[in-house]
Structures are given as C-alpha cells and as structure tokens.
Design an enzyme around this catalytic site. Structure first.
Site, PDB file in Angstrom:
ATOM      1  N   GLN A 152       1.061   4.461  -3.554  1.00 14.98           N
ATOM      2  CA  GLN A 152       0.347   4.069  -4.781  1.00 14.98           C
ATOM      3  C   GLN A 152       1.073   4.499  -6.061  1.00 14.98           C
ATOM      4  O   GLN A 152       1.112   3.781  -7.055  1.00 14.98           O
ATOM      5  CB  GLN A 152      -1.061   4.683  -4.763  1.00 14.98           C
ATOM      6  CG  GLN A 152      -1.830   4.603  -6.069  1.00 14.98           C
ATOM      7  CD  GLN A 152      -2.545   3.279  -6.256  1.00 14.98           C
ATOM      8  OE1 GLN A 152      -3.513   2.985  -5.582  1.00 14.98           O
ATOM      9  NE2 GLN A 152      -2.043   2.484  -7.181  1.00 14.98           N
ATOM     10  N   HIS A 210       1.680  -4.609  -2.629  1.00 16.75           N
ATOM     11  CA  HIS A 210       1.114  -4.937  -3.931  1.00 16.75           C
ATOM     12  C   HIS A 210       2.309  -5.420  -4.753  1.00 16.75           C
ATOM     13  O   HIS A 210       3.238  -4.646  -4.999  1.00 16.75           O
ATOM     14  CB  HIS A 210       0.514  -3.706  -4.588  1.00 16.75           C
ATOM     15  CG  HIS A 210      -0.799  -3.296  -4.012  1.00 16.75           C
ATOM     16  ND1 HIS A 210      -0.939  -2.810  -2.738  1.00 16.75           N
ATOM     17  CD2 HIS A 210      -2.050  -3.287  -4.569  1.00 16.75           C
ATOM     18  CE1 HIS A 210      -2.220  -2.536  -2.522  1.00 16.75           C
ATOM     19  NE2 HIS A 210      -2.911  -2.801  -3.603  1.00 16.75           N
ATOM     20  N   GLU A 213       1.407  -7.113  -9.683  1.00 16.95           N
ATOM     21  CA  GLU A 213       0.007  -7.100 -10.158  1.00 16.95           C
ATOM     22  C   GLU A 213       0.023  -6.748 -11.643  1.00 16.95           C
ATOM     23  O   GLU A 213      -0.300  -5.641 -12.066  1.00 16.95           O
ATOM     24  CB  GLU A 213      -0.841  -6.101  -9.364  1.00 16.95           C
ATOM     25  CG  GLU A 213      -2.328  -6.242  -9.673  1.00 16.95           C
ATOM     26  CD  GLU A 213      -3.202  -5.216  -8.966  1.00 16.95           C
ATOM     27  OE1 GLU A 213      -2.665  -4.374  -8.230  1.00 16.95           O
ATOM     28  OE2 GLU A 213      -4.431  -5.250  -9.170  1.00 16.95           O
ATOM     29  N   ASP A 309     -10.298  -6.232  -1.783  1.00 18.63           N
ATOM     30  CA  ASP A 309      -9.538  -5.214  -2.518  1.00 18.63           C
ATOM     31  C   ASP A 309     -10.344  -3.938  -2.735  1.00 18.63           C
ATOM     32  O   ASP A 309      -9.957  -2.872  -2.278  1.00 18.63           O
ATOM     33  CB  ASP A 309      -9.022  -5.767  -3.853  1.00 18.63           C
ATOM     34  CG  ASP A 309      -7.816  -4.983  -4.390  1.00 18.63           C
ATOM     35  OD1 ASP A 309      -7.351  -4.043  -3.708  1.00 18.63           O
ATOM     36  OD2 ASP A 309      -7.329  -5.313  -5.493  1.00 18.63           O
TER      37      ASP A 309
HETATM   38 FE   FE2 Z   1      -5.022  -3.415  -3.709  1.00 19.31          FE
END
Ligand code: FE2
Length: 432
Positions: A152, A210, A213, A309
C-alpha cells in the site's frame, strides 16, 4: 435420487423453466422439466437463479474499521491512505480476523461467494497477512478468498516495502500486487511494475495491481503493465485494478493502448462506487467521473469485471457487500442503460469476475460446483434495478442463507393489499 432439485428457474442467459439437479455438491443435470426425484426440492417459481456473485477487488483487512481511529474528513483517497497509516500500527490479529469474518457473514448472506482481497504488506509485522490467511482457511467452506500481497505504501517508497512483500508471498499469499502511481516518481512506478511482474513470473503467480488510480492523464503505468505481461508470458493472469487515469487520457493515446491491453489479455477491474466517490476531487466544475472506459474496453474484447473495493473503511463509509449495488452504480457511471448493456454489467459481477479470479467449475452447467443464488427478480436486469433480495444462497448444494421476499403490506382503500416491487415491471422483449 439427487440431493436437491431447483425447479422452474430463469437463468441469466434468458432461458426459462429450467430444472437444476444437484448431487454431491455438483450440478449433475440441468435442463427443462427433468423427470427425477431428490431429497429436497426448491420451486424457483420463474425467478432468477444465477451463479454466485464474485468480488474481484476488495480490502478485507480494512473493512468495517470505519471511525478507527478517526473519520476521513476530506473524503479523499490520499487522506484515506494517511488515515489507514494511523490505524495500521494499532491493528491486532484478533480484531482483523473478527472484522473479516463479520464481513464474510454479510457477503455470504448476499450470495457473494468469491472475493479477491488485497492485503496491505507495508507494516513489517505482517499481522494483516497472518490474519487474512487464518480467515481464508476459516471461510473456505463458504467463500473462495484470494489474497493479494499489496504494498500500500509503495514497493520502493515504503522502507523495506520490497522485503515485506516477498515475505508475505512466502507466508502463502496468492497474488502479486502493486501501486505504481504511488511510488515517488513515474520512473520508480515503472520500475516497480517491472520488478513485480518478474517476481510473479519467477514464482508462477498472477498479478493484480492498483494501477493509475488517479485523474492524471499522464499516469500510464497500465502501458508498462501490459508490455511486461507480454514480455514475461503472463497473458490472461494479470489484472489492472481501477485504471481511472484512462478516463482522462488523450483519445489518440488510448486508441493505441487498448489494443496493447487486449494483446496482454489484461483483466480490467474498475470499482464504480469508489471511483465515482474519490476521483475528480481536484476538479472544480465540470467534475470528471473518473471511472475507466468500460464500454470501450468491453467492445475491444477485454475481460471487465467490477469490484466493491471498500465497505465502511477509511476510504468509503458506505457499502453493504451487495454486488448488485456495485452493478447499479456501474450502469449509471458508465452510462450503460441499454438492455444488452445491463446484461454485460451483470456478467461483470459474475462470469467475468470469476474469469478474472481464475475460478474453476464456476457456472450453471453440468459438472460445475452447485453454487447458486435465487433472487427475487425474473432476470438480471430486474435484479440490478431492484438490487433484488437473495431468497436463497446455495453453496456446494446446501442452502447457507435464506431471506424472506421483500413485500410491503398496503392499507389503501380500493388498492391491492400488498406490493411486491418485482411484480410491477412491464415485460419487454429481452428483459425489463
Ligand atoms: Fe483497492
């Protein structure tokens, strides 16, 4: 004798009056009016029976944590990431497992029986990975849970981000994740895509990133992801999640990009609820919608599926584990309101997402797992319009959840005594 027969079902492909016979957790026969007996029978009475809903993009380590340790005041993606960073050191395995199991109860009741969850690997304690591996085992009888090692805070940007990700994969996470647009520079983002695809190829794992985004039309990591997919021979095993920058890209550039994505057989996973909530936040007016180019990507033959999500977490305070809510939003944001459009949206919540996750024995055909959902709707279009009640959820031939039909009592002189919203639609050729 079969274990179960579901009689008089409508199927998502439009066929009506279908019987489905189940034996040993598998669909043994399927067709019109089958002469057979079973230990148990369910009369679908012309309602829709579909394979289960499948969510190909979720965050089960964050779900149901809304308000911990505070609310997201700006409602933006970046404040959500910062808030998650505050919460992460406070996470315990026990609390993570409890919240995830609670969400899985909700999901099962909604006929959502397969979920791909990203798992944040940025905290070197990896308590998230430990907890979600435990949950994957616990829910296996009723939910197929896939886990993505998701850096992340960035594969390069986070201290020891690369080491933590590899350790999480060693622990048994299933898929290689990434977040190239969150690395420090475009160059490092590109480098992260290359490194992560190499790890996936070496370990024989799929990829789900991801990717882009952002509303920045120059965020073009999907191009690198597609090219690396081809270079490493990972075609069909790579997903690009979100891809919101494609909404804002130059049209000429996209005319070259989409064929490259098709060549790489990229699985495209937009998240309509989150995209419409979080994108366009730097715009005044007009505000961009921000969701990727769903219609164009489908038309080019790409496998497009939709993810939920987030449900009640630092990024999104709404959500209910209902994939029909996701599809309902997709119809609006992608402006896909035609009859065929809506059928495609329903497929994106079921067969397409099953394909993106590589699920085996999925579907309503002889030999498939006897996993099904009976809805208070006649067809997929009505199911989407009403976000229809799940009357029965069946896993491996056993009913695991039931709901009463949604019917209102009416006390109006001269009018009917009850209202079933599903009974009011005019019958149109090919759907409602
Ligand atoms: Fe996500």
């Amino acid at each position: 004798m079969f274990d179960l027969i579901i009689r008089n079902a409508n199927l998502p492909d439009g066929s009506e009056g279908v019987d489905i016979c189940v034996s040993g957790g598998t669909i043994a026969e399927i067709g019109p009016r089958i002469e057979a007996v079973a230990k148990d029978e369910i009369d679908a009475t012309g309602r829709l029976v579909t394979p289960p809903f499948v969510d190909p993009h979720f965050h089960m380590d964050a779900t149901l944590s809304l308000g911990l340790p505070r609310m997201n005041v700006s409602g933006t993606l970046l404040e959500g990431i910062a808030l998650w960073g505050d919460l992460r050191p406070l996470l315990t395995r026990e609390a993570l497992v409890e919240r995830a199991l609670n969400y899985c109860d909700l999901a099962a009741s909604q006929g959502l029986l397969a979920i791909r969850s990203h798992v944040d690997t940025s905290d070197p304690r990896l308590v998230t990975a430990e907890a979600l591996i435990e949950v994957r085992e616990k829910v296996a009888p009723y939910i197929d849970l896939q886990l993505v090692a998701f850096p992340q805070d960035g594969y390069f940007r986070a201290r020891d981000g690369s080491k933590s990700l590899e350790r999480a994969l060693d622990m048994g996470l299933d898929i290689v994740g990434g977040i190239p647009h969150f690395e420090r520079t475009m160059a490092e983002g590109k480098e992260s895509v290359e490194a992560l695809c190499r790890i996936a190829a070496d370990r024989g794992l799929p990829v789900d990133m991801h990717c882009d985004e952002t509303d920045d039309p120059m965020s073009r990591h999907i191009e690198t992801l597609a090219a690396e997919t081809v270079r490493f021979g990972l075609e069909g095993r790579v997903a690009g999640s979100h891809l919101t920058s494609m909404h804002s890209m130059d049209n000429y550039y996209v005319s070259k990009l989409i064929p490259l994505m098709a060549e790489a057989e990229i699985n495209v996973i937009p998240n309509p609820l989150i995209n419409i909530m979080l994108q366009g936040r730097h715009d005044t007016y007009p505000k961009r919608r921000g969701m990727t180019r769903v219609r164009e990507l489908m038309a080019a033959g790409l496998n497009v599926s939709f993810g939920h999500d987030c449900v009640m977490d630092p990024w999104y305070s709404m959500g209910s584990g209902d994939m029909l809510e996701v599809g309902h939003m997709a119809i609006h944001v992608a402006q896909m309101a035609g009859i065929e459009d809506k059928r495609k949206i329903f497929d994106a919540l079921t067969v397409n997402s099953a394909k993106a996750m590589g699920l085996e024995h999925y579907g309503l055909a002889k030999g498939c797992h006897a996993d099904m959902v009976m809805l208070q709707a006649r067809d997929p279009l009505e199911a989407l319009r009403l976000k229809a009640t799940r009357l029965a959820v069946i896993r491996r031939g056993k009913v695991i959840a039931r709901s009463a039909p949604r019917v209102s009592q009416l006390m109006l002189a001269g009018r009917p005594s009850s209202v079933d919203a599903a009974a009011y639609a005019p019958k149109l050729p090919g759907g409602v």
